[in-house]
Design an enzyme around this catalytic site. Sequence first.
Site, short mmCIF file in Angstrom:
data_model
loop_
_atom_site.label_atom_id
_atom_site.label_comp_id
_atom_site.label_asym_id
_atom_site.label_seq_id
_atom_site.Cartn_x
_atom_site.Cartn_y
_atom_site.Cartn_z
N ASP A 179 -1.54 85.50 20.79
CA ASP A 179 -2.88 85.05 20.40
C ASP A 179 -3.86 85.45 21.49
O ASP A 179 -3.62 85.21 22.68
CB ASP A 179 -2.91 83.54 20.20
CG ASP A 179 -1.99 83.07 19.09
OD1 ASP A 179 -1.52 83.92 18.31
OD2 ASP A 179 -1.75 81.86 19.00
N ASP A 188 -3.32 78.11 5.60
CA ASP A 188 -3.37 77.18 6.72
C ASP A 188 -3.62 75.78 6.18
O ASP A 188 -4.57 75.57 5.43
CB ASP A 188 -4.47 77.56 7.69
CG ASP A 188 -4.29 78.95 8.30
OD1 ASP A 188 -3.16 79.46 8.21
OD2 ASP A 188 -5.25 79.50 8.84
#
Length: 236
Positions: A8, A129
């Site tokens: 990330d 998500d």
Amino acid sequence: MEIFPAVDILGGRCVQLVQGKRETAQAYGPPLSSALRWIDEGATALHIINLDGAFGNAGANAEIIRELISETDVFIQLGGGIRSEKDAAGWLDIGIDRVIIGTAATEDPDVISRLADEHGSDRIMAGVDARNGEIAIHGWEKTAGDVAIWAARFEQKGAGSLLFTNVDVEGLCKGIAVDPIRRVIGSVKIPVVVSGGVSSLSDVRSLQKLGAAGAVLGSALYSGILSLPAVIEDMV
């Protein structure tokens, strides 16, 4: 089941967040260094998220991501800030193997169909998500309906796979929440890669039993709670 170490990127650094909150960022140095470490330890795929893109700066970290493509030889899936067909096509054209379409897919589900027709469904992953059982969009700041319904809709529109991230447990290193994973996997026939809360060999085994096609390893990997070689060996 494929294991995807997370890389990330925020502000040019490899970081891990807790539940997607920028202020919780823990930095781990240059993204390429982390990527090469995981490859050296046996990774055959990487999960790259452009967090600056997710927070609204889609052009950020482009050179770093290009470097990751050119300096590694593993399968790469990329998400974060891919808000248009042009964004997705640009990354696919320069070598990303699979793009993750999240907010853009909820706002215009047909974008999945158009991208799948153009590039092949296997290169188009829809992001599901979840927060409290609802799909979370716009950097996990808003919700927009039941995740299982959205998962089925994305499959119908042509997504070749899904990334299911449970925001409720993401980054906490306290284990997965089985029920929402089971619901999403049970609602579709396409592969589902799971992210969020994976923090033990028991979690990985549970995902295998649930039928997950892959697991993303993030905070638990970077903090040393999980060992990538141990995970890979356990799955043999």
